[in-house]
Design an enzyme around this catalytic site. Sequence first.
Site, PDB file in Angstrom:
ATOM      1  N   ASP A  91       0.848  -1.188   0.000  1.00  0.00           N
ATOM      2  CA  ASP A  91       0.000   0.000   0.000  1.00  0.00           C
ATOM      3  C   ASP A  91       0.889   1.244   0.000  1.00  0.00           C
ATOM      4  O   ASP A  91       1.773   1.377   0.856  1.00  0.00           O
ATOM      5  CB  ASP A  91      -0.899  -0.019   1.239  1.00  0.00           C
ATOM      6  N   HIS A  98      -3.652  13.988   0.893  1.00  0.00           N
ATOM      7  CA  HIS A  98      -3.895  13.056   2.002  1.00  0.00           C
ATOM      8  C   HIS A  98      -2.737  13.091   2.996  1.00  0.00           C
ATOM      9  O   HIS A  98      -2.956  13.173   4.210  1.00  0.00           O
ATOM     10  CB  HIS A  98      -4.094  11.648   1.465  1.00  0.00           C
ATOM     11  N   GLU A 159     -10.340   3.922   3.667  1.00  0.00           N
ATOM     12  CA  GLU A 159      -9.431   4.631   2.773  1.00  0.00           C
ATOM     13  C   GLU A 159      -9.810   4.238   1.351  1.00  0.00           C
ATOM     14  O   GLU A 159      -9.782   3.056   1.001  1.00  0.00           O
ATOM     15  CB  GLU A 159      -7.959   4.291   3.078  1.00  0.00           C
ATOM     16  N   GLU A 161      -9.135   3.901  -2.412  1.00  0.00           N
ATOM     17  CA  GLU A 161      -7.902   3.763  -3.179  1.00  0.00           C
ATOM     18  C   GLU A 161      -8.185   3.028  -4.494  1.00  0.00           C
ATOM     19  O   GLU A 161      -9.232   2.410  -4.671  1.00  0.00           O
ATOM     20  CB  GLU A 161      -6.865   2.962  -2.364  1.00  0.00           C
ATOM     21  N   ASP A 193      -9.285   0.328   2.031  1.00  0.00           N
ATOM     22  CA  ASP A 193      -8.291  -0.093   3.021  1.00  0.00           C
ATOM     23  C   ASP A 193      -8.778   0.363   4.401  1.00  0.00           C
ATOM     24  O   ASP A 193      -8.388   1.408   4.907  1.00  0.00           O
ATOM     25  CB  ASP A 193      -6.951   0.548   2.652  1.00  0.00           C
ATOM     26  N   ARG A 197      -8.170   4.143  13.320  1.00  0.00           N
ATOM     27  CA  ARG A 197      -7.273   5.278  13.570  1.00  0.00           C
ATOM     28  C   ARG A 197      -6.713   5.317  14.983  1.00  0.00           C
ATOM     29  O   ARG A 197      -5.597   5.802  15.197  1.00  0.00           O
ATOM     30  CB  ARG A 197      -8.009   6.591  13.274  1.00  0.00           C
ATOM     31  N   GLN A 200      -4.009   2.749  15.030  1.00  0.00           N
ATOM     32  CA  GLN A 200      -2.925   3.209  14.152  1.00  0.00           C
ATOM     33  C   GLN A 200      -2.088   4.304  14.807  1.00  0.00           C
ATOM     34  O   GLN A 200      -0.857   4.256  14.790  1.00  0.00           O
ATOM     35  CB  GLN A 200      -3.538   3.734  12.843  1.00  0.00           C
ATOM     36  N   LYS A 213      -4.444  -1.632  10.346  1.00  0.00           N
ATOM     37  CA  LYS A 213      -4.848  -1.757   8.950  1.00  0.00           C
ATOM     38  C   LYS A 213      -4.909  -3.198   8.448  1.00  0.00           C
ATOM     39  O   LYS A 213      -5.389  -3.438   7.345  1.00  0.00           O
ATOM     40  CB  LYS A 213      -3.875  -0.972   8.060  1.00  0.00           C
ATOM     41  N   THR A 217      -9.018  -5.585   4.052  1.00  0.00           N
ATOM     42  CA  THR A 217      -8.913  -4.680   2.912  1.00  0.00           C
ATOM     43  C   THR A 217      -9.857  -5.225   1.848  1.00  0.00           C
ATOM     44  O   THR A 217      -9.706  -6.375   1.424  1.00  0.00           O
ATOM     45  CB  THR A 217      -7.466  -4.650   2.358  1.00  0.00           C
ATOM     46  N   GLU A 316     -10.205  12.639   7.411  1.00  0.00           N
ATOM     47  CA  GLU A 316     -10.074  13.957   6.784  1.00  0.00           C
ATOM     48  C   GLU A 316     -11.429  14.643   6.636  1.00  0.00           C
ATOM     49  O   GLU A 316     -11.544  15.854   6.855  1.00  0.00           O
ATOM     50  CB  GLU A 316      -9.423  13.811   5.408  1.00  0.00           C
TER      51      GLU A 316
HETATM   52 CA    CA Z   1      -4.071   2.857   2.764  1.00  0.00          CA
END
Ligand code: CA
Length: 370
Positions: A91, A98, A159, A161, A193, A197, A200, A213, A217, A316
């Site tokens: 990844d 970002h 996430e 992606e 993904d 948080r 993380q 994470k 996925t 975000e």
């Molecule tokens: Ca990611």
Amino acid sequence: MTGYGVFVHKGRTRIGYRTGDAVFDLTAAEREELVDGLGTFQNGALNDFLALGPPQWTVVAQQAAQLPDRLCVPLDEVEPVLPFRVADYVDFYSSEHHAANVGRIFRPGQPPILPNWRHLPVGYHGRAGTVVVSGTPIVRPSGQRGPGDVGPSQRLDIEAELGFVVGVPSQLGKPVPTGDLTSHVFGVVLVNDWSARDLQSWEYQPLGPFLGKSFATSVSPWIVPLSELARVSAPEQDPPVAEYLTEADRYTFDVELTVEWNGVPVTRPPFRDLYWTPAQQLAHLTVNGASVRTGDLFASGTISGPRRDQVGSFLELTEGGREPVALSGSGTRAFLADGDSVTIRGRAAGVNGGVVDLGAVEGRVVPLRG
Ligand code: CA
């Protein structure tokens, strides 16, 4: 939509070619010698077909587009499964917006973009065994949220992606040049993904993402060939990049995602704005001599544009959870609640001037078991 996938129909696993809302059974077509997959469509996963390389991909695409209607399976009878056995999963972190947003939220008061970021495509090796197909329930992860604080994540996020699926392997000890992207990569999938948080932010220093994470996925079920996507120019880079990251023909793809939270569209992340292109990602991934294998998946990293309605994560969107968003019908949210669903859709500019539907990747959050 033109894509390749694997599905279960009436208890049997088949390789499928989807065009629009029609799905053709390539496993049956190959037995009738209507497509020349060299036997790879009998194997229950796309890996062996992906390994055949661009000339055979082209032959099969031409044959698949002409299959008779009797080999068509109604879309609503198709149960997609993971289209390929995921070999390794990498990844990246290629969106400047970002990286800046996360830096600001995780390290307030410090420069949001770290000194190495414009010199190399930052990435990490993820967990291939927990890549799941769209529709798989996402069990809320549990773990360390801080010193002595263990429990279910309270800051579960997404996430958005784009993922690149490797077909043709590279040799150990031989880096892949930026010009060779299409010799190795077969196509793209949409990627969610999922990210915890709180786990993380407590665990990530100094070695990067780990359990926050690795729990799941999600990928979309139909791999859309790169050859279907139009090439567009990628953003200028400053400072100049190292020679192995230079591109004689620097291009990217014009893909726009839509993120829906409980059915409410909340953001539209633009892929083409990413600072690092997929060709640079593959070149960087192999510059140390590491090889790629058939079934490798490398994802772009969260795609965020400059505006709040273009970000690829809820971290975000809600400014680190401080500014919850209103979702009509399900109240306000800072992060994901049990029962919430997220759907990421994708559309791309196609080689023939039209729009290519990339399908969707969906997932619903379920409570921790036991
Ligand atoms: Ca990611």
